[in-house]
Scaffold this motif. Structure first.
Motif, PDB file in Angstrom:
ATOM      1  N   LEU A  15       6.209   6.629   9.702  1.00  0.00           N
ATOM      2  CA  LEU A  15       5.016   6.034  10.315  1.00  0.00           C
ATOM      3  C   LEU A  15       4.555   4.810   9.431  1.00  0.00           C
ATOM      4  O   LEU A  15       4.456   3.697  10.370  1.00  0.00           O
ATOM      5  CB  LEU A  15       3.780   6.856  10.140  1.00  0.00           C
ATOM      6  N   ALA A  16       4.762   4.635   8.324  1.00  0.00           N
ATOM      7  CA  ALA A  16       4.949   3.161   7.756  1.00  0.00           C
ATOM      8  C   ALA A  16       5.739   2.416   8.474  1.00  0.00           C
ATOM      9  O   ALA A  16       5.480   1.186   8.357  1.00  0.00           O
ATOM     10  CB  ALA A  16       4.887   3.524   6.014  1.00  0.00           C
ATOM     11  N   LYS A  17       6.988   2.880   8.606  1.00  0.00           N
ATOM     12  CA  LYS A  17       8.033   1.795   8.977  1.00  0.00           C
ATOM     13  C   LYS A  17       7.541   1.368  10.385  1.00  0.00           C
ATOM     14  O   LYS A  17       7.817   0.269  10.757  1.00  0.00           O
ATOM     15  CB  LYS A  17       9.435   2.627   9.267  1.00  0.00           C
ATOM     16  N   ALA A  18       6.739   2.177  11.112  1.00  0.00           N
ATOM     17  CA  ALA A  18       6.120   1.619  12.399  1.00  0.00           C
ATOM     18  C   ALA A  18       4.950   0.954  12.292  1.00  0.00           C
ATOM     19  O   ALA A  18       4.213   0.783  13.067  1.00  0.00           O
ATOM     20  CB  ALA A  18       5.968   2.878  13.491  1.00  0.00           C
ATOM     21  N   ASN A  19       4.403   0.589  11.229  1.00  0.00           N
ATOM     22  CA  ASN A  19       3.251   0.090  10.876  1.00  0.00           C
ATOM     23  C   ASN A  19       1.935   1.068  11.219  1.00  0.00           C
ATOM     24  O   ASN A  19       0.885   0.524  11.437  1.00  0.00           O
ATOM     25  CB  ASN A  19       2.941  -1.263  11.384  1.00  0.00           C
ATOM     26  N   LEU A  20       2.034   2.211  11.047  1.00  0.00           N
ATOM     27  CA  LEU A  20       1.087   3.257  11.310  1.00  0.00           C
ATOM     28  C   LEU A  20       0.635   3.784  10.351  1.00  0.00           C
ATOM     29  O   LEU A  20       1.522   3.868   9.119  1.00  0.00           O
ATOM     30  CB  LEU A  20       1.548   4.334  12.149  1.00  0.00           C
ATOM     31  N   LYS A  21      -0.519   4.511   9.990  1.00  0.00           N
ATOM     32  CA  LYS A  21      -0.874   5.010   8.899  1.00  0.00           C
ATOM     33  C   LYS A  21      -0.906   6.455   9.167  1.00  0.00           C
ATOM     34  O   LYS A  21      -0.868   7.227  10.260  1.00  0.00           O
ATOM     35  CB  LYS A  21      -2.420   4.860   8.661  1.00  0.00           C
TER      36      LYS A  21
END
Length: 308
Positions: A141-147
């Motif tokens: 998720l962090a890689k996709a700029n998601l929390k």
């Protein structure tokens, strides 16, 4: 006594010697041949130890047992020891496998409209809480700029997760081998991502701190025998699959696929590995997935040399 658990239903074996206990958790594909070959039993027979096999459900449950004083040596992925240490378990990292990023993945149904990690926003993702794939989900998720709060985690064990996935009660499933390979072959599930360039997905061997001090000779024997069977299994994926299939009730074709893509080797714990685990621990604390900050270096038997 020695208990062991593996990542598919957590098989463990038990060595009994008077009232002393020693535990081991071999993972699916290089330590389970140890059971079939019987080499460890032969090695320890001269020490008055016998071997009996049984089961835990998964790595987190095995480490809960270690925390309760019911086992001395075990095996789990990279995430369960973080929660266990935060809970006060007297564990000690003693060895690990090399990184195995191809051995876990986030799956979606073959006709799913989800095409990239960002598409997971607002979706339900099935995973086993506190398992290795929990960290995979967080970092993907962090890689996709998601929390982490951008998705709805659905905490269910692998067997139930498979049913929920097939019935489309969840949108995606974070899972490890051999469940991963079995789902690929049986359902045509599509790999949204594996762990490559996201997390390492190591497997660790643990001993209780008391056992390590009391029985360093037994610890050395167990690690040596695990390393030997790993070297034997590396060039024999078909044979390993055929040995394991009747033992664990999974199709040999699935197990051969797992054997071919898993990482082989047994490594002692280095400062780099400790630093990686510390980053994992700090991430889980920040997300309030563990109740307190921990210092992984306090429970790591660090060496810069691989076992001979």
């Amino acid at each position: 006594m020695l208990y062991s658990c593996y990542s598919l239903g957590a098989v463990f074996f038990l060595f009994t010697a008077y009232t002393e206990r020693a535990f081991l958790h071999p993972d699916l594909l290089f330590k389970h041949p140890l059971r079939a070959k019987g080499d460890l039993e032969k090695k320890l027979k001269s020490m008055g130890l016998s071997v009996r096999w049984n089961q835990f459900s998964a790595g987190p449950q095995l480490l809960e047992a270690l925390n309760a004083g019911r086992l001395d040596f075990g095996h789990a992925g990279e995430t369960p020891p973080i929660s266990a240490q935060a809970a006060g378990a007297p564990l000690l990292y003693v060895a690990s496998s090399p990184p195995n990023p191809k051995g876990e993945a986030i799956l979606v149904p073959k006709n799913s409209p989800i095409r990239n990690l960002f598409d997971l926003k607002g979706k339900k993702i099935a995973l086993n809480k506190g398992s290795n794939v929990h960290y995979l989900v967080v970092q993907a998720l962090a890689k996709a700029n998601l929390k982490y709060t951008d998705i709805e985690p659905v905490f269910i064990p692998p067997a139930d997760a498979r049913a929920a996935f097939e019935q489309k009660k969840v949108d995606a499933w974070a899972i490890w081998d051999p469940y991963f390979a079995a789902a690929e072959q049986a359902t045509g599930a599509r790999i949204l991502t594996d762990a490559t360039n996201i997390v390492e997905n190591r497997e660790f061997l643990f001993a209780s701190q008391t056992f390590t001090k009391k029985h360093p000779d037994r610890l050395k024997i167990v690690l040596e025998e695990i390393k030997k069977v790993d070297e034997w299994a590396k060039s024999r994926p078909k044979e390993v699959a055929q040995i394991l299939s009747p033992l664990i009730g999974i199709d040999a074709g699935v197990l051969e696929q797992v054997a071919k893509r898993r990482a082989y080797g047994l490594e002692l714990i280095t400062q780099e590995v400790v630093a990686y685990q510390q980053r994992l621990a700090d991430t889980f604390y920040r997300l309030k997935l563990v109740p307190k900050k921990i210092d992984v270096s306090q429970v790591a038997m660090v060496s810069d040399h691989k076992p001979n």
